[in-house]
Every structure is written in C-alpha cells, then in structure tokens.
Design an enzyme around this catalytic site. Structure first.
Site, PDB file in Angstrom:
ATOM      1  N   ASP A 173     -47.261   3.664  64.133  1.00  0.00           N
ATOM      2  CA  ASP A 173     -45.947   3.467  64.724  1.00  0.00           C
ATOM      3  C   ASP A 173     -45.816   2.038  65.268  1.00  0.00           C
ATOM      4  O   ASP A 173     -46.036   1.070  64.536  1.00  0.00           O
ATOM      5  CB  ASP A 173     -45.727   4.522  65.817  1.00  0.00           C
ATOM      6  CG  ASP A 173     -44.363   4.457  66.468  1.00  0.00           C
ATOM      7  OD1 ASP A 173     -43.365   4.737  65.787  1.00  0.00           O
ATOM      8  OD2 ASP A 173     -44.292   4.108  67.672  1.00  0.00           O
ATOM      9  N   TYR A 281     -38.189  -1.899  72.988  1.00  0.00           N
ATOM     10  CA  TYR A 281     -36.947  -1.760  72.225  1.00  0.00           C
ATOM     11  C   TYR A 281     -35.857  -2.680  72.769  1.00  0.00           C
ATOM     12  O   TYR A 281     -35.023  -3.190  72.014  1.00  0.00           O
ATOM     13  CB  TYR A 281     -36.480  -0.307  72.251  1.00  0.00           C
ATOM     14  CG  TYR A 281     -37.440   0.632  71.570  1.00  0.00           C
ATOM     15  CD1 TYR A 281     -37.428   0.785  70.185  1.00  0.00           C
ATOM     16  CD2 TYR A 281     -38.381   1.354  72.303  1.00  0.00           C
ATOM     17  CE1 TYR A 281     -38.333   1.628  69.554  1.00  0.00           C
ATOM     18  CE2 TYR A 281     -39.280   2.199  71.672  1.00  0.00           C
ATOM     19  CZ  TYR A 281     -39.256   2.333  70.303  1.00  0.00           C
ATOM     20  OH  TYR A 281     -40.149   3.170  69.681  1.00  0.00           O
ATOM     21  N   HIS A 335     -44.362  12.383  61.635  1.00  0.00           N
ATOM     22  CA  HIS A 335     -44.578  11.010  62.102  1.00  0.00           C
ATOM     23  C   HIS A 335     -45.989  10.800  62.643  1.00  0.00           C
ATOM     24  O   HIS A 335     -46.582   9.740  62.456  1.00  0.00           O
ATOM     25  CB  HIS A 335     -43.557  10.693  63.194  1.00  0.00           C
ATOM     26  CG  HIS A 335     -43.607   9.287  63.684  1.00  0.00           C
ATOM     27  ND1 HIS A 335     -43.329   8.200  62.886  1.00  0.00           N
ATOM     28  CD2 HIS A 335     -43.921   8.772  64.908  1.00  0.00           C
ATOM     29  CE1 HIS A 335     -43.454   7.082  63.588  1.00  0.00           C
ATOM     30  NE2 HIS A 335     -43.815   7.401  64.807  1.00  0.00           N
TER      31      HIS A 335
END
Length: 357
Positions: A173, A281, A335
C-alpha cells in the site's frame, strides 16, 4: 538578446498555464472532497442520534499481548540524525544475514507483517519498520512533516543506519508507494523490489484521471483532504470506519480477528496517530512534477484481484515503469494480501528471491 527574451517569454507563458491548471485541479479536488464529506458528515451525525452520546467518545487501548509476543521479533529504535526523528522497528533473524526490509501501508503498522517476520528469519535479517508518525516512531507536528519525499529520505537513512550495503525492499500500500520512489532514486541500496497492492505514483495519477471506477474506489483520498472531519469520522463509534477498511465489507473478518483489530486500535488510539495517517493524503499533489527514474532493480508486483481500493489495471500500468518486472495476481485476495493469503504470498516471495539471487 531577442532569443533570450523569447525563451523567457515562453517559459513565463508555460509557467502561468501550469499555475492556472493547478488552481483548476485544486478547485475540482476540493469540490469532490466537500461533496463526499457532506454525505459522510450527514450520515455520521444521523448515527450519533441513534447510538447516543458515546458515539464520539475517543477510546484508548492498552497494548494487547499479540504486540508483545517475542516470537514476532525484538522491538528496537534508530535515531536518524539528518532527518531528526526516531524510527521504531521490529527485527527477527541474524543481523549477519542479508536484510529484508518490510514497510507497512497507511492506516496499518509493523504488525501487518506478522506472517512474514518469522517466515524469512531463518535465512534473512528481517526488519519491519514503522513509518514516521506510526506505532512508536516519532510523530513530528505539522501537516507538512508527512510528505512523500520526507518518508523516502527517512527510509534511505534508515537503510544506511542498519549498516547493510544492499537489501530487499517489500512494501504494501502506501509503504510500496514510498518504495517506488526510494528504490528508483537510490537503486544502489537495493537488490530487489517487491510491492503488494501499491501502485507506482505515475500509474495511479494517470489511471485516476481516466477511470471513474478508480475515482469511486479512491473516495477516502478525497475525503482525507478535509480538516478535522476524517479523524473524527475514523475514531467515531470505537473506530468503526477504520475497521471497515480492514474488513473490506466483512470479507476479511477471518483475517482481522478481534485480537488483530485490538492491536490496530491500540496504535491508532494514541494521541495524534490518526492525524498522521491522514496527513499523507493531505500532502498529495495531484499536479506533481516529481521526477521518478525508471525502475532498474528487479521488481515483483503482487496484486489481489478483489482489491476494494485499487483497480487490477494498476498492476500492469505500474509494470510499465520497470525494466525487469514480474506481475503475480492472487485470485480472490483483497487489498491486505500479505495478511489475508500469507501462505501463498510467502511462497511467491520465496520463488522470486530464488530466481533473482
């Protein structure tokens, strides 16, 4: 003189166009973020009325026994002089053996590698590092402290501090995103690069512009652009939304047992821990001009076909940025492949190491 002036004028025009484009992209991003946030906020406060006053109460946890299990490895720390921070890591195996560096994703921790620390420790010195702000690593204040390049430089200095000339990088990730830049920029430090469900930054940016499906999957990226609300939302009702990331619509309930969830809740209940995760982010530049060299190190891309956050196409798009690459899909996996399918995942790693020695 006229030539010089013409070049200056051309650069000036191009620069103005880029600035205008950045403003437009920023406005679109904020508009999408606001729309998503309004929906989430409305649902959040509606559920507060149903659940009651404890809905927004921030709970804290003590470290569960699973995090203290000596079989997983020894907890240690390294202070990075140039970066000015201390990083936490868990190590297992003989320090004289070749190094495997494990780098977790965002909203995760070193604990996500619990199935790999012991698996490879007979032949390797296995180190699972905690990124800045995560677990027991230092948490510098300020949103700007969590840019991609700061994390890249953290890991570069970390590898050098471990005293190894070369290592194998395995990232998942967000940790894999950091790895794409780190290994491309500093290839002399690495023997091979293995990424699981972590796309190349260029591949992700390009695909996001063209794919409405990926844009829907990336709702949390836009939501995390907002101030305060993401942290409030993730922590509400005993970290319910945070846990939904792990469960992937309850498909991973057997992987993320109550004991595992308690470990994650412990780390993210620490002061400032959720803000750290969101801040990466908030630092995303959707118009970034970051130069990333072609990946020259042998690369293995592992991808879960049922990933709820990243399209399967991103694996092939990322492979285009590599000179020597293999792509392996794990059918039915989501994921969190290294936790959901550890036996098959580890088998793929062993096979790839054996052919790239």
């Amino acid at each position: 003189m006229e030539v010089v002036f013409a070049k200056w004028l051309a650069r000036s025009v191009i620069s103005k166009r880029i600035r205008k484009k950045k403003v437009v992209v920023r406005c679109i991003t904020l508009f999408i973020s606001l729309c998503i946030s309004l929906v989430i906020a409305a649902n959040l406060f509606y559920r507060r009325l149903k659940v009651g006053r404890d809905f927004f109460r921030m709970k804290t946890y003590v470290a569960p026994q699973s995090l203290l299990d000596s079989e997983l490895g020894i907890h240690n720390y390294i202070y990075l002089k140039n970066q000015g921070i201390k990083l936490h890591y868990v190590e297992k195996g003989d320090r004289c053996k070749p190094l495997i560096l494990l780098v977790h994703g965002f909203y995760e921790s070193w604990f996500s590698w619990r199935h790999q620390l012991g698996e490879f420790s007979a032949d390797y010195w296995v180190v699972a590092v905690s990124l800045r702000g995560y677990d027991d690593s230092d948490k510098p204040s300020g949103t700007s402290e969590y840019t991609l390049m700061k994390m890249v430089e953290d890991l570069r200095e970390f590898v050098l501090a471990l005293g190894k000339d070369k290592c194998t990088f395995i990232g998942h990730d967000g940790g894999a995103v950091v790895g794409w830049v780190l290994v491309s920029k500093y290839p002399d430090l690495f023997e091979r690069f293995i990424t699981c469900n972590g796309s190349h930054p260029f591949a992700y940016k390009t695909h996001l512009k063209k794919s409405f499906k990926q844009m829907k999957k990336s709702w949390y990226v836009f939501f995390n652009q907002m101030p305060y609300l993401p942290e409030l939302c993730f922590a509400a009702n005993d970290y319910e939304l945070l846990c939904r990331f792990y469960y992937e619509d309850n498909e991973n309930s057997e992987t993320f047992t109550d004991e595992v969830i308690q470990a994650y809740k412990y780390y993210f209940s620490q002061k400032g821990a959720l803000t750290v995760a969101v801040n990466f982010y908030r630092n995303i530049d959707f118009m970034s001009s970051l130069q990333i060299p072609k990946m020259r190190i042998p690369t293995l891309i592992i991808w879960g076909t049922e990933n709820k956050f990243l399209d399967k196409e991103l694996a092939k798009l990322s492979a285009r940025e590599c000179e020597d690459v293999q792509v392996k899909y794990i059918d039915g996996a989501g994921h969190f492949v290294q936790q959901q399918e550890p036996v098959y995942f580890n088998k793929l790693i062993w096979e790839y190491i054996s052919i790239t020695q």
